[in-house]
Design a protein around this motif. Structure first.
Motif, PDB file in Angstrom:
ATOM      1  N   TRP A 263       0.819  -1.226   0.000  1.00 31.01           N
ATOM      2  CA  TRP A 263       0.000   0.000   0.000  1.00 31.01           C
ATOM      3  C   TRP A 263       0.847   1.269   0.000  1.00 31.01           C
ATOM      4  N   ASP A 264       2.126   1.173   0.432  1.00 29.56           N
ATOM      5  CA  ASP A 264       2.967   2.369   0.514  1.00 29.56           C
ATOM      6  C   ASP A 264       3.455   2.772  -0.883  1.00 29.56           C
ATOM      7  N   LYS A 265       3.159   4.007  -1.276  1.00 32.34           N
ATOM      8  CA  LYS A 265       3.436   4.423  -2.672  1.00 32.34           C
ATOM      9  C   LYS A 265       4.935   4.467  -2.971  1.00 32.34           C
ATOM     10  N   HIS A 266       5.748   4.864  -1.975  1.00 30.84           N
ATOM     11  CA  HIS A 266       7.194   4.942  -2.223  1.00 30.84           C
ATOM     12  C   HIS A 266       7.785   3.537  -2.399  1.00 30.84           C
ATOM     13  N   ALA A 267       7.340   2.587  -1.572  1.00 27.41           N
ATOM     14  CA  ALA A 267       7.807   1.202  -1.711  1.00 27.41           C
ATOM     15  C   ALA A 267       7.395   0.645  -3.077  1.00 27.41           C
ATOM     16  N   CYS A 268       6.182   0.952  -3.518  1.00 26.88           N
ATOM     17  CA  CYS A 268       5.730   0.493  -4.852  1.00 26.88           C
ATOM     18  C   CYS A 268       6.607   1.087  -5.949  1.00 26.88           C
ATOM     19  N   SER A 269       6.980   2.357  -5.789  1.00 23.36           N
ATOM     20  CA  SER A 269       7.876   3.000  -6.774  1.00 23.36           C
ATOM     21  C   SER A 269       9.221   2.265  -6.820  1.00 23.36           C
ATOM     22  N   THR A 270       9.716   1.872  -5.647  1.00 22.26           N
ATOM     23  CA  THR A 270      10.988   1.131  -5.580  1.00 22.26           C
ATOM     24  C   THR A 270      10.871  -0.192  -6.335  1.00 22.26           C
ATOM     25  N   LEU A 271       9.792  -0.930  -6.078  1.00 23.77           N
ATOM     26  CA  LEU A 271       9.598  -2.233  -6.735  1.00 23.77           C
ATOM     27  C   LEU A 271       9.521  -2.056  -8.246  1.00 23.77           C
ATOM     28  N   ARG A 272       8.739  -1.067  -8.715  1.00 24.18           N
ATOM     29  CA  ARG A 272       8.568  -0.859 -10.165  1.00 24.18           C
ATOM     30  C   ARG A 272       9.867  -0.369 -10.811  1.00 24.18           C
ATOM     31  N   HIS A 273      10.597   0.484 -10.101  1.00 25.27           N
ATOM     32  CA  HIS A 273      11.840   1.042 -10.640  1.00 25.27           C
ATOM     33  C   HIS A 273      12.873  -0.061 -10.879  1.00 25.27           C
ATOM     34  N   ASN A 274      12.977  -0.998  -9.927  1.00 22.38           N
ATOM     35  CA  ASN A 274      13.997  -2.046 -10.027  1.00 22.38           C
ATOM     36  C   ASN A 274      13.555  -3.244 -10.849  1.00 22.38           C
ATOM     37  N   ARG A 275      12.250  -3.505 -10.863  1.00 21.56           N
ATOM     38  CA  ARG A 275      11.727  -4.660 -11.617  1.00 21.56           C
ATOM     39  C   ARG A 275      10.488  -4.224 -12.404  1.00 21.56           C
ATOM     40  N   PRO A 276      10.690  -3.517 -13.539  1.00 19.40           N
ATOM     41  CA  PRO A 276       9.541  -3.025 -14.312  1.00 19.40           C
ATOM     42  C   PRO A 276       8.600  -4.157 -14.747  1.00 19.40           C
TER      43      PRO A 276
END
Length: 414
Positions: free
Chosen positions: A106-119
């Motif tokens: 649910w945390d938007k910054h953590a989601c950004s991290t996941l998407r940034h490293n593993r698109p």
């Protein structure tokens, strides 16, 4: 450096031996005073041969880590991860050979991290209660996640699956019910064992049974045993679906410990864990007066190592309360694993000061203590980065657990 490592393979410092045996350092010192242990006169280290009779030391000495590294999935195993955070558990599971079908956070910054490293990962951002897991068409082999430890509302009844509604454990249980994974792996704080006098865990166990899963006896897993330079402990729950488990000879085995204990030197310097010294990175800084006081704390020391007048100034009202408060004004030591990282390195109760420089740990140092690779880039403001790293499952420990799950699935397939 190799001579040093050879020494560390065959000898332990008092602090590291205390961590391995889950004893206070004073207990080791007491054994030395009684003549039960004899440190090496030059180094002050304890020869491993003196403590091989302890099961924890024996398991390090007889490590099967290198064999277990060779465990590979016999087919692509599919994974769902809940409460994914900054990706420590997901990354470890990927290293063990799992393919992620869905990650929820649910945390938007953590989601950004996941998407940034593993698109390529399917990151579903938002409240878990809004996800319909029945819409997933693929067969799920494993479901993982760390649900927060919450109290259930007891109204004098034995609680089942439906009665836990409103908690995040219920949402994880619902995901298990709707996807029917062969295995699930849940991680939590050690305190879950004794939460509400053990009632919380009893309810969790009964719900897991109701869902049709056999629970492996839960275990507190210590990160220092799994090539992680940190004294972090997590409670791990592994469940196996009864209908496939009861007709097989498969057995879940906990991962074997690594052959030595990693320290902050391993985290920050070129060597076995990383190919380079740690790079400079963003980090908090101390206010001027705090830095002046912290200058006086030695490596591995804390507020009690200050002069009495500085103790009084730094501790204020806490000075008179007694007790250890060993996290206050705490400076880490290069020769030991780090204390458990928190979501901020400069909180007064849980200080994490750099061993040789007077400043809080920087974000990249934080990430290395959790064994994230250097190319894993965290997104969001500095406070969000510290939070993602501080809450993560250490990557190397997650990978070791993942390999144990792969071995189990391979046996279930066979």
């Amino acid at each position: 450096m190799n001579d040093v490592h050879a020494k560390l393979d065959s000898h332990f410092s008092l602090e590291v031996l205390a961590d391995i045996l889950s004893l206070p350092k004073k207990s080791i010192e007491s054994r030395i005073n009684k003549g039960e242990l004899a440190p090496c006169p030059e180094s002050g280290l304890i020869d491993k041969a003196q403590v091989l009779h302890f099961p924890q030391v024996k398991s390090i000495h007889e490590s099967r880590w290198d064999e277990e590294l060779k465990i590979k999935p016999i087919r692509p195993y599919k994974l769902i991860e809940l409460f994914a955070g900054g990706g420590g558990l997901a990354l470890g599971m990927e290293q063990a050979g799992f393919e992620s079908v869905l990650l929820n956070e649910w945390d938007k910054h953590a989601c950004s991290t996941l998407r940034h490293n593993r698109p390529e990962w399917n990151v579903v951002e938002g409240d878990i209660s809004n996800i319909d897991f029945t819409s997933i068409n693929e067969e799920i082999d494993v479901l993982t996640g760390g649900f927060p430890c919450q109290a259930f509302s007891y109204a004098g009844k034995s609680l089942g699956f439906e009665d836990t509604r409103g908690t995040l454990f219920f949402e994880m249980a619902r995901a298990i019910k709707e996807t029917q994974p062969k295995v699930f792996l849940a991680e939590n704080v050690r305190a879950l064992l004794t939460h509400e006098n053990g009632k919380t865990l009893e309810i969790i166990k009964s719900v897991i049974d109701e869902l049709g899963y056999i629970l492996v006896e839960p275990k507190v897993v210590k990160a220092i045993f799994y090539k992680v330079p940190q004294k972090r402990e997590r409670l791990i729950l592994v469940g196996i679906r009864k209908d496939i488990f009861e007709n097989s000879k498969a057995k879940f085995e906990w991962p074997s410990p690594y052959k030595r204990i990693m320290t902050l030197t391993d985290a920050f310097k070129k060597g076995e864990l990383y190919e380079t010294d740690v790079a400079e990175s963003a980090g908090q800084i101390y206010p001027k007066r705090k830095a002046e006081i912290m200058e006086n704390v030695p490596q591995g020391g804390y507020w009690r190592n200050l002069s009495d007048d500085l103790q009084r100034e730094y501790m204020q009202g806490s000075y008179f309360l007694g007790g250890g408060k060993t996290g206050m004004a705490r400076r880490l030591s290069m020769d030991e694993p780090s204390l458990t990282l928190t979501t901020s390195p400069a909180q007064k109760q849980t200080e994490r000061c750099h061993p040789t420089e007077t400043r809080p740990l920087q974000s990249r140092e934080y990430a290395r203590i959790q064994t994230f690779p250097d190319n894993w880039e965290f997104q969001g403001p500095l406070s969000a980065v510290y939070k993602q790293i501080g809450n993560a499952v250490p990557v190397n420990m997650a990978a070791a657990l993942g390999r144990s799950v792969v071995r189990l699935l391979n046996e279930l397939e066979a």
